[in-house]
Design an enzyme around this catalytic site. Structure first.
Site, short mmCIF file in Angstrom:
data_model
loop_
_atom_site.label_atom_id
_atom_site.label_comp_id
_atom_site.label_asym_id
_atom_site.label_seq_id
_atom_site.Cartn_x
_atom_site.Cartn_y
_atom_site.Cartn_z
N PHE A 10 0.82 -1.22 0.00
CA PHE A 10 0.00 0.00 0.00
C PHE A 10 0.86 1.28 0.00
O PHE A 10 0.33 2.37 -0.19
CB PHE A 10 -0.92 0.01 1.23
CG PHE A 10 -2.10 -0.94 1.14
CD1 PHE A 10 -2.16 -1.95 0.19
CD2 PHE A 10 -3.17 -0.83 2.03
CE1 PHE A 10 -3.25 -2.82 0.11
CE2 PHE A 10 -4.26 -1.69 1.96
CZ PHE A 10 -4.30 -2.68 1.02
N HIS A 93 12.79 -2.69 1.71
CA HIS A 93 12.21 -2.19 0.45
C HIS A 93 13.10 -1.07 -0.10
O HIS A 93 13.73 -0.34 0.68
CB HIS A 93 10.79 -1.67 0.69
CG HIS A 93 10.05 -1.40 -0.58
ND1 HIS A 93 10.26 -0.27 -1.32
CD2 HIS A 93 9.17 -2.16 -1.28
CE1 HIS A 93 9.50 -0.33 -2.42
NE2 HIS A 93 8.83 -1.46 -2.41
N GLU A 141 13.24 -6.20 -7.14
CA GLU A 141 12.57 -5.04 -7.75
C GLU A 141 13.62 -4.04 -8.24
O GLU A 141 14.18 -3.29 -7.43
CB GLU A 141 11.71 -4.31 -6.71
CG GLU A 141 10.61 -5.12 -6.09
CD GLU A 141 9.58 -4.26 -5.36
OE1 GLU A 141 8.41 -4.60 -5.44
OE2 GLU A 141 9.95 -3.25 -4.74
N GLY A 181 6.54 -2.16 -11.71
CA GLY A 181 5.82 -1.94 -12.96
C GLY A 181 4.82 -3.01 -13.34
O GLY A 181 4.25 -2.99 -14.42
N SER A 203 1.41 0.47 -7.51
CA SER A 203 0.68 1.51 -8.24
C SER A 203 -0.29 1.00 -9.29
O SER A 203 -1.36 1.59 -9.50
CB SER A 203 1.68 2.49 -8.88
OG SER A 203 2.60 1.82 -9.70
#
Ligand code: G3P
Length: 222
Positions: A10, A93, A141, A181, A203
């Site tokens: 989130f 992250h 990522e 992405g 997103s």
């Protein structure tokens, strides 16, 4: 074969904060129930307690600090998020990086607390380092693709494959996720085709006009 895993981070989008975080968590639960997919949500810490009390899917913390109970004002104590109902945590992250030695501390804390650990990494080399710490998951990522809408599974497939490869050599028990992405069923299918066991994303779902539709599409091609 195992059921693929989707972790919806989130982050700090207003669309996934407070009341809206709860709504998105409920949507995620609905999609998990309707499709049989493993979906987990990672809301902000202040939203963990309420969400964990209202949904039956795993809730992860976005970050844990490498601190023991005591005097650490402003830090996130693992015991606190566990009692709030989190069953795991994202660690390191790209938007909240910590030192290698601290990743080790937090992975061990998660293990001792019976919580799932998801260590995020930025390339094949750091994925290899993370695997030696034996988390449950390593989520690769590439930072330049985060929030870009350009799926890692198409733009940098070699990074996902390289990560899967190196991690399976180091510790086949560590599962690999990929993110950055990812938004469509095609992206997810491509990720699984590269050997990932699921995706970590934000997103593409959170900012979609219809997040439920976007989530259903994400898991539609498996
Ligand atoms: O943790 C997931 C994330 O960093 C990827 O973000 O917006 O590209 O799905 P996004």
């Amino acid at each position: 074969t195992r059921t693929p895993i989707v972790i919806l981070n989130f982050k700090t989008y207003l669309e996934s904060t407070g009341e809206k975080a709860l709504k998105l968590a409920k949507i995620s639960e609905e999609v998990a129930n309707e499709t049989g997919m493993n979906i987990a949500v990672a809301p902000q810490h202040a939203d963990v307690w309420r969400i964990a009390g209202e949904v039956n899917i795993p809730v992860l913390a976005q970050h844990i600090d490498p601190v023991d109970a005591g005097g650490h004002t402003g830090s996130v104590l693992i015991e606190s998020v566990k009692e709030a109902g989190a069953s795991g945590a994202l660690i390191n992250h790209s938007e909240q990086r910590i030192k290698l030695a601290d990743i080790d501390v937090v992975v061990k804390k998660a293990k001792n607390a019976g919580m799932m650990s998801v260590v995020c990494t930025n390339n094949v080399e750091t994925s290899a380092a993370a695997a030696t710490l034996k988390p449950d998951f390593v989520a690769i990522e590439p930072p330049e693709l985060i929030g870009s809408g350009i799926p890692v599974s198409k733009a940098e497939p070699e990074v996902v494959e390289g990560t899967v490869d190196v991690i399976h050599k180091i510790d086949p028990d560590v599962k690999v996720l990929c993110g950055a992405g990812i938004s469509t069923g095609e992206d997810m299918k491509a990720a699984l085709g590269l050997g990932a066991e699921g995706v970590l994303l934000a997103s593409g779902i959170i900012l979609a006009d219809d997040p439920k539709k976007a989530l259903l599409d994400l898991v539609s091609k498996i």
